[in-house]
Structures are given as structure tokens and as C-alpha cells.
Write an enzyme that holds these catalytic residues in place. Structure first.
Site, PDB file in Angstrom:
ATOM      1  N   TRP A 116       1.618  -2.405  25.365  1.00  0.00           N
ATOM      2  CA  TRP A 116       0.205  -2.751  25.483  1.00  0.00           C
ATOM      3  C   TRP A 116       0.156  -3.743  26.640  1.00  0.00           C
ATOM      4  O   TRP A 116       0.665  -4.854  26.533  1.00  0.00           O
ATOM      5  CB  TRP A 116      -0.276  -3.376  24.183  1.00  0.00           C
ATOM      6  CG  TRP A 116      -1.742  -3.599  24.099  1.00  0.00           C
ATOM      7  CD1 TRP A 116      -2.696  -2.688  23.739  1.00  0.00           C
ATOM      8  CD2 TRP A 116      -2.438  -4.839  24.334  1.00  0.00           C
ATOM      9  NE1 TRP A 116      -3.936  -3.267  23.742  1.00  0.00           N
ATOM     10  CE2 TRP A 116      -3.818  -4.587  24.113  1.00  0.00           C
ATOM     11  CE3 TRP A 116      -2.051  -6.128  24.738  1.00  0.00           C
ATOM     12  CZ2 TRP A 116      -4.788  -5.578  24.266  1.00  0.00           C
ATOM     13  CZ3 TRP A 116      -3.017  -7.094  24.883  1.00  0.00           C
ATOM     14  CH2 TRP A 116      -4.366  -6.817  24.648  1.00  0.00           C
ATOM     15  N   LYS A 160      -3.447  -2.901  16.834  1.00  0.00           N
ATOM     16  CA  LYS A 160      -3.611  -3.187  15.405  1.00  0.00           C
ATOM     17  C   LYS A 160      -3.007  -4.534  15.047  1.00  0.00           C
ATOM     18  O   LYS A 160      -3.545  -5.264  14.224  1.00  0.00           O
ATOM     19  CB  LYS A 160      -2.931  -2.079  14.605  1.00  0.00           C
ATOM     20  CG  LYS A 160      -3.068  -2.224  13.103  1.00  0.00           C
ATOM     21  CD  LYS A 160      -4.484  -1.948  12.674  1.00  0.00           C
ATOM     22  CE  LYS A 160      -4.683  -2.143  11.189  1.00  0.00           C
ATOM     23  NZ  LYS A 160      -6.124  -2.231  10.865  1.00  0.00           N
ATOM     24  N   GLU A 211     -19.711  -8.198  10.980  1.00  0.00           N
ATOM     25  CA  GLU A 211     -18.587  -7.266  10.823  1.00  0.00           C
ATOM     26  C   GLU A 211     -19.018  -5.838  11.188  1.00  0.00           C
ATOM     27  O   GLU A 211     -18.283  -5.106  11.863  1.00  0.00           O
ATOM     28  CB  GLU A 211     -18.056  -7.342   9.384  1.00  0.00           C
ATOM     29  CG  GLU A 211     -17.079  -6.264   8.981  1.00  0.00           C
ATOM     30  CD  GLU A 211     -15.851  -6.170   9.875  1.00  0.00           C
ATOM     31  OE1 GLU A 211     -15.599  -7.073  10.684  1.00  0.00           O
ATOM     32  OE2 GLU A 211     -15.152  -5.141   9.766  1.00  0.00           O
ATOM     33  N   GLU A 230     -16.186  -1.592  18.405  1.00  0.00           N
ATOM     34  CA  GLU A 230     -14.775  -1.427  18.748  1.00  0.00           C
ATOM     35  C   GLU A 230     -14.340   0.029  18.811  1.00  0.00           C
ATOM     36  O   GLU A 230     -13.424   0.365  19.550  1.00  0.00           O
ATOM     37  CB  GLU A 230     -13.864  -2.228  17.813  1.00  0.00           C
ATOM     38  CG  GLU A 230     -13.784  -1.721  16.393  1.00  0.00           C
ATOM     39  CD  GLU A 230     -12.743  -2.465  15.563  1.00  0.00           C
ATOM     40  OE1 GLU A 230     -13.017  -2.726  14.396  1.00  0.00           O
ATOM     41  OE2 GLU A 230     -11.654  -2.776  16.075  1.00  0.00           O
ATOM     42  N   ASN A 252       8.715  -7.361  23.293  1.00  0.00           N
ATOM     43  CA  ASN A 252       7.346  -7.545  22.816  1.00  0.00           C
ATOM     44  C   ASN A 252       7.067  -9.037  22.903  1.00  0.00           C
ATOM     45  O   ASN A 252       7.855  -9.833  22.399  1.00  0.00           O
ATOM     46  CB  ASN A 252       7.257  -7.046  21.356  1.00  0.00           C
ATOM     47  CG  ASN A 252       5.935  -7.378  20.699  1.00  0.00           C
ATOM     48  OD1 ASN A 252       5.010  -7.861  21.329  1.00  0.00           O
ATOM     49  ND2 ASN A 252       5.843  -7.111  19.402  1.00  0.00           N
ATOM     50  N   HIS A 284     -35.788 -15.823  18.767  1.00  0.00           N
ATOM     51  CA  HIS A 284     -35.556 -17.012  19.590  1.00  0.00           C
ATOM     52  C   HIS A 284     -34.903 -16.675  20.926  1.00  0.00           C
ATOM     53  O   HIS A 284     -34.242 -17.522  21.516  1.00  0.00           O
ATOM     54  CB  HIS A 284     -34.726 -18.028  18.806  1.00  0.00           C
ATOM     55  CG  HIS A 284     -35.444 -18.553  17.606  1.00  0.00           C
ATOM     56  ND1 HIS A 284     -36.508 -19.424  17.693  1.00  0.00           N
ATOM     57  CD2 HIS A 284     -35.295 -18.273  16.289  1.00  0.00           C
ATOM     58  CE1 HIS A 284     -36.967 -19.689  16.481  1.00  0.00           C
ATOM     59  NE2 HIS A 284     -36.247 -18.998  15.609  1.00  0.00           N
ATOM     60  N   ARG A 314      -0.356   0.621  16.322  1.00  0.00           N
ATOM     61  CA  ARG A 314      -0.455  -0.778  16.758  1.00  0.00           C
ATOM     62  C   ARG A 314      -1.237  -0.915  18.057  1.00  0.00           C
ATOM     63  O   ARG A 314      -1.698  -2.005  18.392  1.00  0.00           O
ATOM     64  CB  ARG A 314       0.951  -1.363  16.982  1.00  0.00           C
ATOM     65  CG  ARG A 314       1.760  -1.468  15.721  1.00  0.00           C
ATOM     66  CD  ARG A 314       3.222  -1.733  16.039  1.00  0.00           C
ATOM     67  NE  ARG A 314       3.439  -3.069  16.539  1.00  0.00           N
ATOM     68  CZ  ARG A 314       3.777  -4.105  15.791  1.00  0.00           C
ATOM     69  NH1 ARG A 314       3.924  -3.952  14.503  1.00  0.00           N
ATOM     70  NH2 ARG A 314       3.975  -5.284  16.316  1.00  0.00           N
ATOM     71  N   LYS A 331     -17.342  -3.415  14.012  1.00  0.00           N
ATOM     72  CA  LYS A 331     -16.796  -2.091  13.696  1.00  0.00           C
ATOM     73  C   LYS A 331     -17.389  -1.041  14.615  1.00  0.00           C
ATOM     74  O   LYS A 331     -16.695  -0.193  15.155  1.00  0.00           O
ATOM     75  CB  LYS A 331     -17.117  -1.774  12.225  1.00  0.00           C
ATOM     76  CG  LYS A 331     -16.180  -0.937  11.498  1.00  0.00           C
ATOM     77  CD  LYS A 331     -14.867  -1.572  11.071  1.00  0.00           C
ATOM     78  CE  LYS A 331     -14.432  -2.803  11.765  1.00  0.00           C
ATOM     79  NZ  LYS A 331     -13.315  -3.492  11.319  1.00  0.00           N
ATOM     80  N   CYS A 383       2.519  -4.204  21.584  1.00  0.00           N
ATOM     81  CA  CYS A 383       3.819  -3.588  21.885  1.00  0.00           C
ATOM     82  C   CYS A 383       4.648  -3.354  20.619  1.00  0.00           C
ATOM     83  O   CYS A 383       4.663  -4.184  19.716  1.00  0.00           O
ATOM     84  CB  CYS A 383       4.639  -4.477  22.805  1.00  0.00           C
ATOM     85  SG  CYS A 383       3.809  -4.823  24.343  1.00  0.00           S
TER      86      CYS A 383
END
Ligand code: F6R
Length: 603
Positions: A74, A598, A479, A486, A100, A502, A27, A483, A2
Site C-alpha cells: 500500500w 483494512k 458513520e 468510502e 511493512n 448555519h 488489508r 460508509k 502492506c
């Protein structure tokens, strides 16, 4: 997450709010709204689900005035809907509030104070503004009602409140959630971050937790909840409008990927002098005094902690442990005798990390925050800060902050190692090695078209994918897979190459993409090659990203080798481009993936 923007004074509030909301878009949000006060009709409240552009299309010329508040939401309590979008109003419509954060006791407040009230949506915020309205109906002044509400409300919040009967004031308060005052000539602003106000002012004032601020066009008065006035100086932010523009780039993410060589060079000039590494003596001492370093972070920043772990241990001779911030709030392991907590956070506002920091402060544990945002909450509340010098990162998918985090931790490790007389530190010419990293990244960036082409055949249609690697390449695989998933929504796992057999290898079937990372070490590379054979034999569609020197002719993407301590930085760049192109090819918005924010300011 938010975002709040508000303005009071001699300006066109609608324009300022809309531009501010556009700047807060990065954001992450799913609905938005503004209230603009106007003496004639008490004000206009416009809300909409979806993008700011949808909200803009609903504005008429009657939405005009010089005081207003706006919000990007959000969703937490209740789905994304017009009813749940902010601003919210009190029962009579007199008070208008944006918020927020998360009010933890909103149901208890509803039961105790608002039993007869009807609500339009499901948000905790609506309860807060009804409470303020009810307290005024009961006879309190607006300020008293706001204050009493702040005493009653538990949880995290940044509030901006307008009384439509006296719209010359915005009442503001915060606890845990970020909020800043922007100071202007004949107008003042309030906002979740400086970026949304930088067009209007570069003069800002911090608000601390549990402070209430009364903002008018000519004054900003800060007080604690007991009503004691507090002195607060403003400061000038060194943000440049051009830093937050996209320039000629189609997406911020691509711009930020491209900025990485220059960020490496900025870090060299920030943390060295004539080839000598320079880090605040107090920070070096804090690391030297610790018997264990605990890195606490979330998401990409957590992965950066892994990428720096081996280097930190080798150069500081101190064990390093990693903690997922959201887990540590409840599930903190037994600590060593002399811990130092290191918070890694691009935004410096992540609520999960902050809850650990609050606890660390209560326990008297020293802390260092490694962040991109000076003056952010995690920076202010930790004992020490090291800045990333990466410039604003706008795309939701973090790229340049990740590589800057590893490089900044390299300066820390090297500085401590030098101070300790560590032999490995002596042999590690970080300034030179990091300039080679910048060149290696530049070489990868010059291969964009060929990377885009390779990705097209591999990832344009798939539902799942794997990244595999060993050692530091495993950390990069974690990472790289975050990336990819997302922003492209491909379900992707980052796996230790040797661990696949395994269990997880049962998911490999004809055509499943496996992206393998190979850097640093001949012997380890040989093992990873073996794992590549295992998945290829089961039909996987393999793409190999390898350092030149270890690479075979048939490998797909070759990376100019760098010092092993820094290999995560150069190896991650092609994977950032893989994620970028896969997302473009799937027709998705690279900068604004669904459901993500964000700055993650709720726990
Ligand atoms: C992913 C991403 C997130 C953040 C995480 C922590 O691209 O950006 O995983 O890394 O939300 O945020 P910060 O670093 O601001 O604490």
C-alpha cells in the site's frame, strides 16, 4: 495496509505465498510481489502493479522452491509501480526483503551509508535492504548485518529477509508493525496476520517489538537486539477457515452485514450468564476508579465511541470524552486526575491508536482495548481487553464490528452501572434489549430489495449527498456518511440536522440527496422533521429512515424500534445497505475500495 507472507521448509512456497497474498488482499494494496528461492537460478522475483490475479498471471513454472517471501504494498514512499513493489533486493541482488511500515530516517541512512548506491525506486525499504547488503560486503555476517541495520533504522517495520545464498533461513524483525510466526511440521511461516496462514497452520507464535527471529524449517529462535535468546511459547488460534470464506455471498460486506444478528447473540452469550451481565471484575473496577473515560479510536471505531457515549455516561455516571487517535499523538487535551483510556479498534493494530497507547503506558494511565482480534497489538499492550466476538471482518468497510463495538460497550456500561447500583442500569435489561436489537436487524435485512430499489433512484448518479440526524442519529449519520463515501465515492457529509442551516444548507440544490435519520424521541423527531422541510424546500431529494412509531406513512425505510441506548445499532443497518447497493449500482468493487486498507498500520 502492506501485508507480508513468507515460508521456509518442505512445502511448495509459490502456492503458499500466492494463497497467503490472496488472503491478505482485504488489508488493501496497490501492487504485489513474491520471491521464491531456488538453488538452480538463485531464485525468481516477480512483481506487478494491481491485483494478485495480475501477479499470478506472470508466474511461470520456473517460479518454484520451498523458501519464499511475498508482499502486498500500500504505497507510502513513491507511487504504486513495479519498481516500488516489494520484495526489494540489495545492490548485488543477493538479499531480498519485504517490509511493512515506515522507516523515518531512510534519507539519513542513504546519505551516510549508501552514497554510491543506485536505487530502482523511491521506497524506504530499498534503502534498508541495500544497507544490509552493504554491511555484509563490509565484512559482517548476515545476522550481524541485519542486527546492525535494526539498530540504525528508526520507525515502524515488520521485515522478512532472505539471503539467496543460504535460503534455508528467513530473518524476521518487527517494531510497531504487526507480524506473526506460523508454526508447522517441517516448515515454518511468517505473516502479517493469522488469516493468511490458517490454511497451513493454526499454531502461531507472537513476536514483540524489537525482537529478531531466525526462522528455519524446523526451528524458530527469538532474540532481542542485544542477541539474548528469548523463550516463546506458541498458541493455537481459534480461527475457522469457513469464517474467512465468502460462502455464497457476492461480497464479504453483504455477508458481514447479514451476520449482525448472530453477532449480537454471540455477544449475549459471551457477556452474560442466565440473564446476568458478566464482565471482568478488574475492568469494572478500572472504570469505577476513573473520573473520566477517554475513548480513542479512528474512523468507524471512533463513530462507535460516539454512539456509546450517552449510554456510558448515563450508566457509569462518568463523563466520556472522544479523541481522534491520529490527533492525540500530537494534540492531547488536558486530562482529568484519574483517566481511563478506552481504545476501540476492530483490528487492534491501528498505528494511530497505538501511538496514544504507548504514551498512555509511559504516563501510567490505565487502558482498556475493545477489539475484534485477540492477541492484537492494542490488546496485548493495554491493561484490559474486551473482545467483540464478531468473527473476522474482511470487507474494508466495517459493519459488524461497528455494531459489535456499541453492544460490547453496552455490556461494559451496564456491568459498571449494576455494580454502582445505578437506577438507570437497573431499569435497563440489556440481554433482553439486545435480543430485540437482533430481531430489529433481521427485520431490516428482510427489506433488502426494497432498500436497493429506493437507493437506485437516489444515489446511482449523484456526486454528493448528506446524512442528517439529531442526538444518537447524528452519530449514526457520521458513520453512515463514512460508509457511503468510502465505497461508493459519493462525497457525503454526516450532519447534525439543526446545524445545516448555519452554513452548509447553501450546498443544497435541486436533486441533492439528503438521507434523514429519525429514532428514539418524539420531540427530537419533530425538530428533525422541520430540518427535512428546510432541505426539501430547497430542492433536496429526501429519503427518510425512521423508527416505526415515529415514522410517517411516506417515510422510505422503517426500522423496528429498540431501546434508545442501542438505537445506533438498529439505525445503522439500513445505511450499511444503502452504501452497499449504491456502490453495486455504480459498478464498483464493494469489498476493495480504492486507496483504502483494512488494517491501518502506519501513522
Ligand atoms: C471504515 C473503517 C475504518 C476503520 C479505521 C480504524 O469502514 O473500517 O474507518 O474503522 O481505520 O480501524 P480499527 O477499527 O481497526 O482501529
Amino acid at each position: 495496509m502492506c501485508g507480508i507472507v513468507g515460508v521456509v521448509g518442505n512445502r511448495n512456497a509459490t502456492d503458499i505465498l500466492m494463497q497467503g497474498l490472496e488472503k491478505l488482499e482485504y488489508r488493501g494494496y496497490d501492487s504485489a510481489g513474491i520471491f521464491v528461492a531456488n538453488g538452480v537460478n538463485n531464485g525468481r522475483l516477480i512483481k506487478s502493479v494491481g491485483r494478485i490475479a495480475d501477479l499470478r498471471s506472470k508466474l511461470g513454472i520456473d517460479v518454484a522452491g520451498s523458501t519464499g517471501i511475498g508482499h502486498t504494498r500500500w504505497a507510502t514512499h513513491g507511487p504504486a509501480s513495479k519498481e516500488n513493489a516489494h520484495p526489494h533486493t540489495s545492490a548485488t541482488g543477493r538479499f531480498i526483503l519485504v517490509h511493512n511500515g515506515v522507516i523515518e530516517n531512510y534519507l539519513a541512512i542513504k546519505e551516510e551509508f549508501l552514497a554510491n548506491h543506485e536505487f530502482n525506486g523511491q521506497t524506504d525499504t530499498e534503502i534498508a535492504v541495500h544497507l544490509i547488503g552493504q554491511l555484509v560486503e563490509d565484512g559482517l555476517s548476515v545476522l550481524e548485518a541485519f542486527k546492525k541495520s535494526l539498530h540504525l533504522i528508526e520507525g515502524s517495520y515488520a521485515f522478512a529477509l532472505v539471503d539467496s545464498e543460504n535460503p534455508d533461513v528467513i530473518y524476521v524483525a518487527k517494531n510497531k508493525s504487526p507480524l506473526l510466526i506460523g508454526v508447522g511440521e517441517g516448515y515454518n511461516m511468517v505473516c502479517s496476520d493469522a488469516m493468511a496462514m490458517i490454511r497451513e497452520t493454526s499454531e502461531f507464535m507472537e513476536i514483540h517489538d524489537k525482537e529478531l527471529v531466525i526462522v528455519t524449517k524446523d526451528s524458530v529462535s527469538v532474540q532481542d537486539y542485544a542477541g539474548n535468546s528469548l523463550e516463546r511459547e506458541s498458541y493455537t488460534a481459534e480461527l475457522d477457515l469457513s469464517d474467512i470464506g465468502k460462502g455464497t455471498y457476492p461480497y464479504y460486506m453483504l455477508k458481514e452485514i447479514d451476520e449482525q444478528p448472530s453477532v449480537m447473540r454471540k455477544l449475549i452469550s459471551a457477556y452474560s450468564d442466565n440473564g446476568q451481565v458478566k464482565v471482568d471484575e478488574a475492568i469494572i473496577k478500572a472504570v469505577q476508579e476513573a473520573d473520566r473515560l477517554y475513548i480513542i479510536a479512528a474512523g468507524t471505531s471512533y463513530h462507535a465511541g460516539f454512539a456509546a457515549k450517552n449510554m456510558l455516561e448515563a450508566l457509569t455516571n462518568t463523563p466520556v470524552e472522544l479523541g481522534i487517535a491520529s490527533e492525540w499523538g500530537y494534540n492531547q487535551p488536558l486530562l482529568s486526575q484519574k483517566p481511563l483510556f478506552i481504545f476501540i479498534s476492530q483490528s487492534g493494530e491501528t498505528a494511530d491508536s497505538r501511538q496514544v497507547l504507548v504514551r498512555a503506558n509511559e504516563m501510567g494511565i490505565p487502558s482498556l482495548t475493545v477489539t475484534n482480534v485477540p492477541g492484537s497489538t492494542l490488546s496485548r499492550e493495554a491493561n484490559y481487553t474486551m473482545l467483540l466476538h464478531a468473527g473476522p471482518e474482511i470487507a474494508v468497510a466495517s459493519t459488524k464490528a461497528y455494531t459489535a463495538q456499541i453492544a460490547t460497550l453496552a455490556f461494559l456500561a451496564k456491568a459498571v452501572g449494576d455494580a454502582d447500583g445505578n437506577e438507570k442500569a437497573k431499569a435497563f435489561d440489556l440481554v433482553h434489549e439486545l435480543s430485540l436489537v437482533a430481531q430489529s436487524i433481521e427485520a431490516t435485512l428482510s427489506e433488502k430489495d426494497s432498500i436497493a430499489e429506493k437507493v437506485e433512484g437516489l444515489l446511482a448518479k449523484t456526486r454528493t449527498a448528506f446524512y442528517i440526524g439529531r442526538g444518537n442519529d447524528y452519530y449514526v449519520a457520521m458513520e453512515a456518511s463514512l460508509k457511503l463515501k468510502e465505497i461508493s465515492y459519493i462525497q457525503c457529509e454526516g450532519f447534525a440536522a439543526g446545524e445545516l442551516k448555519h452554513g452548509t444548507i447553501s450546498l443544497i440544490e435541486d436533486g441533492v440527496p439528503v438521507l434523514a435519520l429519525i429514532s428514539s424521541d418524539e420531540a427530537v423527531a419533530a425538530h428533525t422533521r422541520g430540518n427535512i422541510q428546510e432541505v426539501a424546500a430547497r430542492g433536496a431529494n429526501v429519503l427518510v429512515i425512521a423508527e416505526e412509531g415515529l415514522a410517517r406513512e411516506t417515510d422510505d425505510i422503517k426500522v423496528v424500534p429498540v431501546h434508545p441506548y442501542l438505537s445506533a445499532i438498529s439505525m445503522v443497518v439500513p445505511t450499511q445497505l444503502v452504501a452497499y447497493y449504491a456502490t453495486l449500482q455504480r459498478g464498483l468493487d464493494v469489498d476493495k475500495p480504492r486507496n483504502l486498507a483494512k488494517s491501518v498500520t502506519v501513522e
